[in-house]
Design a protein around this motif. Structure first.
Motif, PDB file in Angstrom:
ATOM      1  N   ALA A  44       0.823  -1.211   0.000  1.00 24.11           N
ATOM      2  CA  ALA A  44       0.000   0.000   0.000  1.00 24.11           C
ATOM      3  C   ALA A  44       0.856   1.259   0.000  1.00 24.11           C
ATOM      4  O   ALA A  44       0.500   2.260  -0.636  1.00 24.11           O
ATOM      5  CB  ALA A  44      -0.930   0.000   1.200  1.00 24.11           C
ATOM      6  N   ALA A  45       1.994   1.231   0.691  1.00 24.53           N
ATOM      7  CA  ALA A  45       2.873   2.405   0.716  1.00 24.53           C
ATOM      8  C   ALA A  45       3.387   2.717  -0.680  1.00 24.53           C
ATOM      9  O   ALA A  45       3.441   3.886  -1.089  1.00 24.53           O
ATOM     10  CB  ALA A  45       4.035   2.173   1.678  1.00 24.53           C
ATOM     11  N   GLU A  93       7.281  12.629   9.328  1.00 24.58           N
ATOM     12  CA  GLU A  93       8.740  12.689   9.233  1.00 24.58           C
ATOM     13  C   GLU A  93       9.307  11.870   8.088  1.00 24.58           C
ATOM     14  O   GLU A  93      10.457  12.051   7.717  1.00 24.58           O
ATOM     15  CB  GLU A  93       9.396  12.248  10.548  1.00 24.58           C
ATOM     16  N   GLY A  94       8.540  10.966   7.506  1.00 25.63           N
ATOM     17  CA  GLY A  94       9.068  10.154   6.413  1.00 25.63           C
ATOM     18  C   GLY A  94       8.420  10.423   5.075  1.00 25.63           C
ATOM     19  O   GLY A  94       8.613   9.674   4.129  1.00 25.63           O
ATOM     20  N   THR A 100      15.865  14.643  -6.242  1.00 25.51           N
ATOM     21  CA  THR A 100      15.803  14.022  -7.568  1.00 25.51           C
ATOM     22  C   THR A 100      14.371  13.836  -8.053  1.00 25.51           C
ATOM     23  O   THR A 100      14.160  13.316  -9.141  1.00 25.51           O
ATOM     24  CB  THR A 100      16.521  12.662  -7.562  1.00 25.51           C
ATOM     25  N   GLY A 101      13.381  14.227  -7.250  1.00 24.68           N
ATOM     26  CA  GLY A 101      11.981  14.120  -7.651  1.00 24.68           C
ATOM     27  C   GLY A 101      11.314  12.821  -7.250  1.00 24.68           C
ATOM     28  O   GLY A 101      10.240  12.498  -7.737  1.00 24.68           O
ATOM     29  N   VAL A 102      11.921  12.053  -6.354  1.00 30.22           N
ATOM     30  CA  VAL A 102      11.327  10.791  -5.890  1.00 30.22           C
ATOM     31  C   VAL A 102      10.458  11.082  -4.674  1.00 30.22           C
ATOM     32  O   VAL A 102      10.891  11.712  -3.708  1.00 30.22           O
ATOM     33  CB  VAL A 102      12.424   9.756  -5.538  1.00 30.22           C
ATOM     34  N   VAL A 103       9.217  10.583  -4.726  1.00 29.16           N
ATOM     35  CA  VAL A 103       8.269  10.754  -3.631  1.00 29.16           C
ATOM     36  C   VAL A 103       8.497   9.632  -2.616  1.00 29.16           C
ATOM     37  O   VAL A 103       8.533   8.460  -2.980  1.00 29.16           O
ATOM     38  CB  VAL A 103       6.813  10.698  -4.148  1.00 29.16           C
ATOM     39  N   HIS A 104       8.655  10.018  -1.353  1.00 29.37           N
ATOM     40  CA  HIS A 104       8.830   9.056  -0.260  1.00 29.37           C
ATOM     41  C   HIS A 104       7.615   9.153   0.661  1.00 29.37           C
ATOM     42  O   HIS A 104       7.272  10.251   1.109  1.00 29.37           O
ATOM     43  CB  HIS A 104      10.093   9.360   0.540  1.00 29.37           C
ATOM     44  N   ASP A 131       7.741   1.955   4.026  1.00 28.39           N
ATOM     45  CA  ASP A 131       8.188   3.088   3.215  1.00 28.39           C
ATOM     46  C   ASP A 131       7.921   2.794   1.748  1.00 28.39           C
ATOM     47  O   ASP A 131       8.311   1.750   1.250  1.00 28.39           O
ATOM     48  CB  ASP A 131       9.683   3.338   3.416  1.00 28.39           C
ATOM     49  N   GLY A 132       7.252   3.731   1.078  1.00 30.14           N
ATOM     50  CA  GLY A 132       7.007   3.592  -0.348  1.00 30.14           C
ATOM     51  C   GLY A 132       7.708   4.704  -1.109  1.00 30.14           C
ATOM     52  O   GLY A 132       7.880   5.812  -0.606  1.00 30.14           O
ATOM     53  N   GLN A 133       8.113   4.389  -2.324  1.00 24.92           N
ATOM     54  CA  GLN A 133       8.798   5.369  -3.170  1.00 24.92           C
ATOM     55  C   GLN A 133       8.274   5.292  -4.588  1.00 24.92           C
ATOM     56  O   GLN A 133       7.938   4.214  -5.065  1.00 24.92           O
ATOM     57  CB  GLN A 133      10.304   5.100  -3.207  1.00 24.92           C
ATOM     58  N   ALA A 134       8.230   6.443  -5.235  1.00 24.56           N
ATOM     59  CA  ALA A 134       7.850   6.488  -6.649  1.00 24.56           C
ATOM     60  C   ALA A 134       8.418   7.763  -7.244  1.00 24.56           C
ATOM     61  O   ALA A 134       8.392   8.826  -6.611  1.00 24.56           O
ATOM     62  CB  ALA A 134       6.336   6.464  -6.817  1.00 24.56           C
TER      63      ALA A 134
END
Length: 137
Positions: A44-45, A93-94, A100-104, A131-134
């Motif tokens: 889900a993250a 906080e996360g 670089t434009g990466v969503v955390h 933690d999810g990243q895109a």
């Protein structure tokens, strides 16, 4: 001779089996609930991070978003009735966009357990963080 009263031996044995199965069943349920919570929250993250990156759009516009704005976008996605994550919270906080434009995105959720969440020493076992990243396009 050797005569003893053997009444109740089978009943006693059955009671011990039922109690043992109940204990292992509760342990199995709690372990399964914790594992399912951890794996579904991790997925889900990543989904929420992809959704927020699509909301933001191009990487050139990503620098215009503050961490608080990204947090609000993620929170809105988590609370969405159709695509939301039930019971999850977005950690401030996360949750941010790096240079670089990466969503955390950082999500937290507690698993629904029978025993673990009621014992103070091990209640943290029921809480998962993911933690999810895109990347923004």
């Amino acid at each position: 001779m050797f005569t003893r009263d053997e009444r109740g031996i089978v009943a006693d044995w059955l009671v011990k089996i039922v109690i043992g199965l109940a204990i292992f069943g509760v342990i199995g349920y709690d372990v399964g609930s914790i594992l399912v919570n951890t794996f579904t929250l991790d997925s889900a993250a990543d989904d929420i991070a992809v959704g927020v990156s699509l909301d933001i759009g191009a990487a050139s516009r990503a620098s215009q978003y503050t961490p608080d704005e990204v947090w609000r976008l993620a929170k809105a996605r988590v609370e969405d009735e159709d695509e939301g994550v039930e019971g999850a919270r977005v950690a401030k906080e996360g949750t941010f966009i790096d240079p670089t434009g990466v969503v955390h995105i950082k999500l937290r959720r507690a698993a629904s357990t029978l025993i673990v969440e009621r014992i103070g020493a091990i209640e943290d076992w029921a809480r998962a963080t993911a933690d999810g990243q895109a990347g923004t396009t």
